[in-house]
Design a protein around this motif. Sequence first.
Motif, PDB file in Angstrom:
ATOM      1  N   HIS A 293      41.963  31.468  52.096  1.00 55.77           N
ATOM      2  CA  HIS A 293      41.895  31.345  50.644  1.00 55.77           C
ATOM      3  C   HIS A 293      40.509  30.894  50.203  1.00 55.77           C
ATOM      4  CE1 HIS A 293      46.503  30.612  50.961  1.00 55.77           C
ATOM      5  NE2 HIS A 293      46.195  31.907  50.985  1.00 55.77           N
ATOM      6  N   THR A 294      39.520  31.119  51.067  1.00 57.55           N
ATOM      7  CA  THR A 294      38.154  30.705  50.749  1.00 57.55           C
ATOM      8  C   THR A 294      37.505  31.611  49.716  1.00 57.55           C
ATOM      9  OG1 THR A 294      37.231  32.023  52.571  1.00 57.55           O
ATOM     10  CG2 THR A 294      37.865  29.751  53.066  1.00 57.55           C
ATOM     11  N   VAL A 295      37.992  32.851  49.627  1.00 56.96           N
ATOM     12  CA  VAL A 295      37.432  33.810  48.673  1.00 56.96           C
ATOM     13  C   VAL A 295      38.555  34.366  47.798  1.00 56.96           C
ATOM     14  CG1 VAL A 295      36.190  35.993  48.387  1.00 56.96           C
ATOM     15  CG2 VAL A 295      35.631  34.485  50.310  1.00 56.96           C
ATOM     16  N   PRO A 296      38.534  34.141  46.480  1.00 53.79           N
ATOM     17  CA  PRO A 296      39.535  34.760  45.593  1.00 53.79           C
ATOM     18  C   PRO A 296      39.354  36.275  45.597  1.00 53.79           C
ATOM     19  CG  PRO A 296      38.414  32.935  44.509  1.00 53.79           C
ATOM     20  CD  PRO A 296      37.635  33.241  45.746  1.00 53.79           C
ATOM     21  N   VAL A 297      40.441  36.998  45.824  1.00 50.53           N
ATOM     22  CA  VAL A 297      40.328  38.458  45.935  1.00 50.53           C
ATOM     23  C   VAL A 297      41.099  39.215  44.860  1.00 50.53           C
ATOM     24  CG1 VAL A 297      39.983  38.324  48.427  1.00 50.53           C
ATOM     25  CG2 VAL A 297      42.302  38.642  47.530  1.00 50.53           C
ATOM     26  N   TRP A 298      41.837  38.515  44.023  1.00 47.36           N
ATOM     27  CA  TRP A 298      42.655  39.184  42.995  1.00 47.36           C
ATOM     28  C   TRP A 298      41.920  39.127  41.676  1.00 47.36           C
ATOM     29  CZ3 TRP A 298      46.167  41.657  45.684  1.00 47.36           C
ATOM     30  CH2 TRP A 298      46.552  41.117  46.915  1.00 47.36           C
ATOM     31  N   ASP A 299      40.783  39.825  41.642  1.00 43.34           N
ATOM     32  CA  ASP A 299      39.872  39.715  40.499  1.00 43.34           C
ATOM     33  C   ASP A 299      39.309  41.071  40.073  1.00 43.34           C
ATOM     34  OD1 ASP A 299      38.324  40.222  42.710  1.00 43.34           O
ATOM     35  OD2 ASP A 299      37.035  38.456  42.507  1.00 43.34           O
ATOM     36  N   ASN A 300      39.965  42.160  40.493  1.00 41.17           N
ATOM     37  CA  ASN A 300      39.524  43.502  40.125  1.00 41.17           C
ATOM     38  C   ASN A 300      38.085  43.774  40.575  1.00 41.17           C
ATOM     39  OD1 ASN A 300      38.918  45.584  37.289  1.00 41.17           O
ATOM     40  ND2 ASN A 300      40.363  46.027  38.920  1.00 41.17           N
ATOM     41  N   GLN A 301      37.729  43.205  41.737  1.00 47.71           N
ATOM     42  CA  GLN A 301      36.423  43.431  42.349  1.00 47.71           C
ATOM     43  C   GLN A 301      36.619  43.881  43.801  1.00 47.71           C
ATOM     44  OE1 GLN A 301      33.483  43.135  40.584  1.00 47.71           O
ATOM     45  NE2 GLN A 301      34.778  42.677  38.802  1.00 47.71           N
ATOM     46  N   TRP A 302      35.604  44.537  44.350  1.00 47.18           N
ATOM     47  CA  TRP A 302      35.677  44.968  45.739  1.00 47.18           C
ATOM     48  C   TRP A 302      35.545  43.786  46.703  1.00 47.18           C
ATOM     49  CZ3 TRP A 302      37.430  49.380  47.516  1.00 47.18           C
ATOM     50  CH2 TRP A 302      37.357  50.531  46.731  1.00 47.18           C
ATOM     51  N   HIS A 303      36.379  43.807  47.751  1.00 47.23           N
ATOM     52  CA  HIS A 303      36.318  42.803  48.816  1.00 47.23           C
ATOM     53  C   HIS A 303      36.541  43.492  50.157  1.00 47.23           C
ATOM     54  CE1 HIS A 303      36.316  39.411  46.024  1.00 47.23           C
ATOM     55  NE2 HIS A 303      37.221  40.072  45.328  1.00 47.23           N
ATOM     56  N   TYR A 304      35.976  42.882  51.185  1.00 44.68           N
ATOM     57  CA  TYR A 304      36.094  43.418  52.544  1.00 44.68           C
ATOM     58  C   TYR A 304      36.888  42.440  53.400  1.00 44.68           C
ATOM     59  CZ  TYR A 304      34.754  45.165  57.178  1.00 44.68           C
ATOM     60  OH  TYR A 304      34.767  45.650  58.467  1.00 44.68           O
ATOM     61  N   VAL A 305      37.945  42.920  54.041  1.00 45.45           N
ATOM     62  CA  VAL A 305      38.749  42.072  54.915  1.00 45.45           C
ATOM     63  C   VAL A 305      38.770  42.668  56.310  1.00 45.45           C
ATOM     64  CG1 VAL A 305      40.927  43.252  54.275  1.00 45.45           C
ATOM     65  CG2 VAL A 305      40.987  40.936  55.252  1.00 45.45           C
ATOM     66  N   GLU A 306      38.686  41.806  57.306  1.00 43.34           N
ATOM     67  CA  GLU A 306      38.872  42.238  58.684  1.00 43.34           C
ATOM     68  C   GLU A 306      39.673  41.179  59.434  1.00 43.34           C
ATOM     69  OE1 GLU A 306      35.309  42.624  61.034  1.00 43.34           O
ATOM     70  OE2 GLU A 306      34.210  41.224  59.761  1.00 43.34           O
ATOM     71  N   THR A 307      40.532  41.650  60.313  1.00 42.84           N
ATOM     72  CA  THR A 307      41.378  40.749  61.090  1.00 42.84           C
ATOM     73  C   THR A 307      41.243  41.067  62.572  1.00 42.84           C
ATOM     74  OG1 THR A 307      43.287  42.225  60.915  1.00 42.84           O
ATOM     75  CG2 THR A 307      43.074  40.480  59.242  1.00 42.84           C
ATOM     76  N   MET A 308      41.477  40.054  63.398  1.00 47.85           N
ATOM     77  CA  MET A 308      41.440  40.239  64.841  1.00 47.85           C
ATOM     78  C   MET A 308      42.586  39.469  65.483  1.00 47.85           C
ATOM     79  SD  MET A 308      39.998  41.608  67.498  1.00 47.85           S
ATOM     80  CE  MET A 308      40.056  41.405  69.280  1.00 47.85           C
ATOM     81  N   PHE A 309      43.403  40.202  66.248  1.00 48.98           N
ATOM     82  CA  PHE A 309      44.427  39.584  67.094  1.00 48.98           C
ATOM     83  C   PHE A 309      43.850  39.578  68.502  1.00 48.98           C
ATOM     84  CE2 PHE A 309      48.131  39.403  69.815  1.00 48.98           C
ATOM     85  CZ  PHE A 309      49.007  38.558  69.141  1.00 48.98           C
TER      86      PHE A 309
ATOM     87  N   SER B 251      41.769  45.184  43.983  1.00 48.27           N
ATOM     88  CA  SER B 251      43.068  45.045  43.331  1.00 48.27           C
ATOM     89  C   SER B 251      42.975  45.307  41.835  1.00 48.27           C
ATOM     90  CB  SER B 251      43.621  43.643  43.567  1.00 48.27           C
ATOM     91  OG  SER B 251      44.780  43.409  42.793  1.00 48.27           O
ATOM     92  N   ASP B 252      44.046  45.860  41.274  1.00 53.38           N
ATOM     93  CA  ASP B 252      44.146  46.006  39.822  1.00 53.38           C
ATOM     94  C   ASP B 252      44.305  44.657  39.131  1.00 53.38           C
ATOM     95  OD1 ASP B 252      43.950  48.748  39.752  1.00 53.38           O
ATOM     96  OD2 ASP B 252      46.115  49.101  39.733  1.00 53.38           O
ATOM     97  N   LEU B 253      44.761  43.662  39.872  1.00 54.23           N
ATOM     98  CA  LEU B 253      45.082  42.365  39.281  1.00 54.23           C
ATOM     99  C   LEU B 253      43.832  41.564  38.944  1.00 54.23           C
ATOM    100  CD1 LEU B 253      48.033  41.244  41.602  1.00 54.23           C
ATOM    101  CD2 LEU B 253      48.178  42.382  39.384  1.00 54.23           C
TER     102      LEU B 253
END
Length: 256
Positions: free
Chosen positions: A158-174, A105-107
């Motif tokens: 919300h265990t990992v802050p992601v709005w910090d202008n750093q790379w993060h990996y997200v995966e979801t499963m339904f 994110s840019d934020l």
Amino acid sequence: MIKNLLALSLVLFLASGAFAGSWAMDDNSASVGVWDSSVDGLHATMVDPTGNPATNAHHSADRMEGTGSLYLDGVDDYIQMPTNAGIEVGDAVTGNLWASCWFKSDLTEAPTSSTTLMGTGDGGWFIGNFGDGATGLEYVAWVLTDSGGGYTEIVSNHTVPVWDNQWHYVETMFDSANATMSISIDGSNVTAGIHTENPNIRGDIFGNPVLVGENAGATGRYFGGLVDDVVIEAVPEPATMLMLGLGGIALIRKKR
């Protein structure tokens, strides 16, 4: 033997109704096309109404996979996937749907307005943030029950802050069979139960395509930043997955 196994894998895969898409986000040309390297060929389109939609205008060498990533300005940029039920509502047999991506994110602090990272949006499913000061992400799905009713299901991570202008990996499963939804950020997972048996993601409300960086069901919720290596898979039943694992996994997603 291997050829026969691959052939059987393909038959089972096609019979399952499963689809997969793997967008490396390495695109860097005068075209608006965003290439899907899977066998399903679900090539996407860069959309930039007030700027240059060619991918070479959005390409960045800052990346986590491959040769680059794509930049979305958070104002009106997004990537539109082609219409496909498999990536919109999940596997035709199991109802399962798996999605993942890298994002930056840019934020530098949590957004103050709703932001959608990817999904079909309100009325379907999405990964995003409600703009309520939370530092992580939500996985939201509109769910259809066996009786024809519906729920809106939300799993927050919300265990990992992601709005910090750093790379993060997200995966979801339904996971329809187990009636659960999960969202994992940088390996930290949260799973919650769905309030009905044999649930399915709804596609009957708006019938929107998957977008990256925008919400087709509630427009204007743009994500600003870099996106890399987006994968969405309609996960087949266990028997098909077993065969694919034995010999045909390359039929789902070609390795770069």
